[in-house]
Design a protein around this motif. Structure first.
Motif, mmCIF file in Angstrom:
data_model
loop_
_atom_site.group_PDB
_atom_site.id
_atom_site.type_symbol
_atom_site.label_atom_id
_atom_site.label_comp_id
_atom_site.label_asym_id
_atom_site.label_seq_id
_atom_site.Cartn_x
_atom_site.Cartn_y
_atom_site.Cartn_z
ATOM 1 N N ASP A 1 -76.017 108.162 -89.279
ATOM 2 C CA ASP A 1 -77.310 108.118 -88.587
ATOM 3 C C ASP A 1 -77.605 106.712 -88.065
ATOM 4 O O ASP A 1 -78.027 106.533 -86.918
ATOM 5 C CB ASP A 1 -78.435 108.590 -89.504
ATOM 6 C CG ASP A 1 -78.339 110.076 -89.827
ATOM 7 O OD1 ASP A 1 -77.602 110.793 -89.111
ATOM 8 O OD2 ASP A 1 -78.995 110.502 -90.797
ATOM 9 N N GLU A 2 -77.374 105.727 -88.909
ATOM 10 C CA GLU A 2 -77.610 104.336 -88.499
ATOM 11 C C GLU A 2 -76.628 103.910 -87.411
ATOM 12 O O GLU A 2 -77.008 103.205 -86.473
ATOM 13 C CB GLU A 2 -77.509 103.400 -89.707
ATOM 14 C CG GLU A 2 -78.658 103.534 -90.681
ATOM 15 C CD GLU A 2 -80.005 103.270 -90.014
ATOM 16 O OE1 GLU A 2 -80.126 102.305 -89.244
ATOM 17 O OE2 GLU A 2 -80.930 104.075 -90.259
ATOM 18 N N GLY B 1 -75.301 105.875 -85.232
ATOM 19 C CA GLY B 1 -75.744 106.538 -84.011
ATOM 20 C C GLY B 1 -76.890 105.789 -83.345
ATOM 21 O O GLY B 1 -76.925 105.658 -82.115
ATOM 22 N N LYS B 2 -77.820 105.291 -84.164
ATOM 23 C CA LYS B 2 -78.946 104.540 -83.611
ATOM 24 C C LYS B 2 -78.467 103.232 -82.996
ATOM 25 O O LYS B 2 -78.947 102.812 -81.936
ATOM 26 C CB LYS B 2 -79.969 104.237 -84.704
ATOM 27 C CG LYS B 2 -80.732 105.459 -85.172
ATOM 28 C CD LYS B 2 -81.625 105.131 -86.348
ATOM 29 C CE LYS B 2 -82.237 106.390 -86.931
ATOM 30 N NZ LYS B 2 -82.928 106.125 -88.188
ATOM 31 N N ARG B 3 -77.509 102.593 -83.662
ATOM 32 C CA ARG B 3 -77.033 101.298 -83.175
ATOM 33 C C ARG B 3 -76.161 101.424 -81.936
ATOM 34 O O ARG B 3 -76.255 100.629 -81.013
ATOM 35 C CB ARG B 3 -76.249 100.605 -84.295
ATOM 36 C CG ARG B 3 -75.708 99.267 -83.894
ATOM 37 C CD ARG B 3 -75.041 98.576 -85.032
ATOM 38 N NE ARG B 3 -74.503 97.283 -84.597
ATOM 39 C CZ ARG B 3 -73.695 96.559 -85.297
ATOM 40 N NH1 ARG B 3 -73.331 96.935 -86.501
ATOM 41 N NH2 ARG B 3 -73.260 95.413 -84.832
ATOM 42 N N TRP B 4 -75.272 102.432 -81.922
ATOM 43 C CA TRP B 4 -74.275 102.516 -80.874
ATOM 44 C C TRP B 4 -74.521 103.656 -79.880
ATOM 45 O O TRP B 4 -73.818 103.728 -78.863
ATOM 46 C CB TRP B 4 -72.885 102.674 -81.488
ATOM 47 C CG TRP B 4 -72.495 101.492 -82.289
ATOM 48 C CD1 TRP B 4 -72.505 101.380 -83.644
ATOM 49 C CD2 TRP B 4 -72.070 100.222 -81.797
ATOM 50 N NE1 TRP B 4 -72.115 100.136 -84.043
ATOM 51 C CE2 TRP B 4 -71.825 99.389 -82.909
ATOM 52 C CE3 TRP B 4 -71.872 99.690 -80.530
ATOM 53 C CZ2 TRP B 4 -71.399 98.075 -82.795
ATOM 54 C CZ3 TRP B 4 -71.432 98.387 -80.419
ATOM 55 C CH2 TRP B 4 -71.206 97.589 -81.537
#
Length: 101
Positions: free
Chosen positions: A94-95, A97-100
């Motif tokens: 999830d993190e 996905g948010k970052r990249w």
């Protein structure tokens, strides 16, 4: 870390070891040495093949796992890192996905 080890056994010297009754003993010795979590034997691309899940503590452990197959069977070995569903949950997708994403 867990690795998926795929071993491609060429017909020789495996056929000779089968004919002389030595193949099973050599495989047993290797299994005792590498202690796979799971081991399966199948066919791949017309060759005998072994698929093993092995624990690799560090990169330095790879030769101790592969050399018995190289030296006894002239085999080709491929190592791939694998994850359990729990490992995947802990990967932080999830993190990422948010970052990249």
């Amino acid at each position: 870390m867990k690795m998926l080890l795929t071993v491609d056994f060429p017909h020789e010297p495996f056929n000779t070891l089968v004919r002389t009754g030595q193949a099973a003993a050599v495989i047993d010795r290797i299994m005792d040495s590498i202690r796979p979590e799971a081991a399966y034997f199948t066919e791949q691309d017309g060759h005998r093949c072994g698929i093993f899940v092995v624990e690799v503590a560090s990169q330095a452990a790879v030769p101790a796992i592969a050399e018995p197959f190289f030296l006894n069977f002239n085999a080709n070995c491929k190592f791939r890192i694998v994850m359990s569903p729990i490992d995947l949950q802990e990967a932080g997708l999830d993190e990422l996905g948010k970052r990249w994403g």
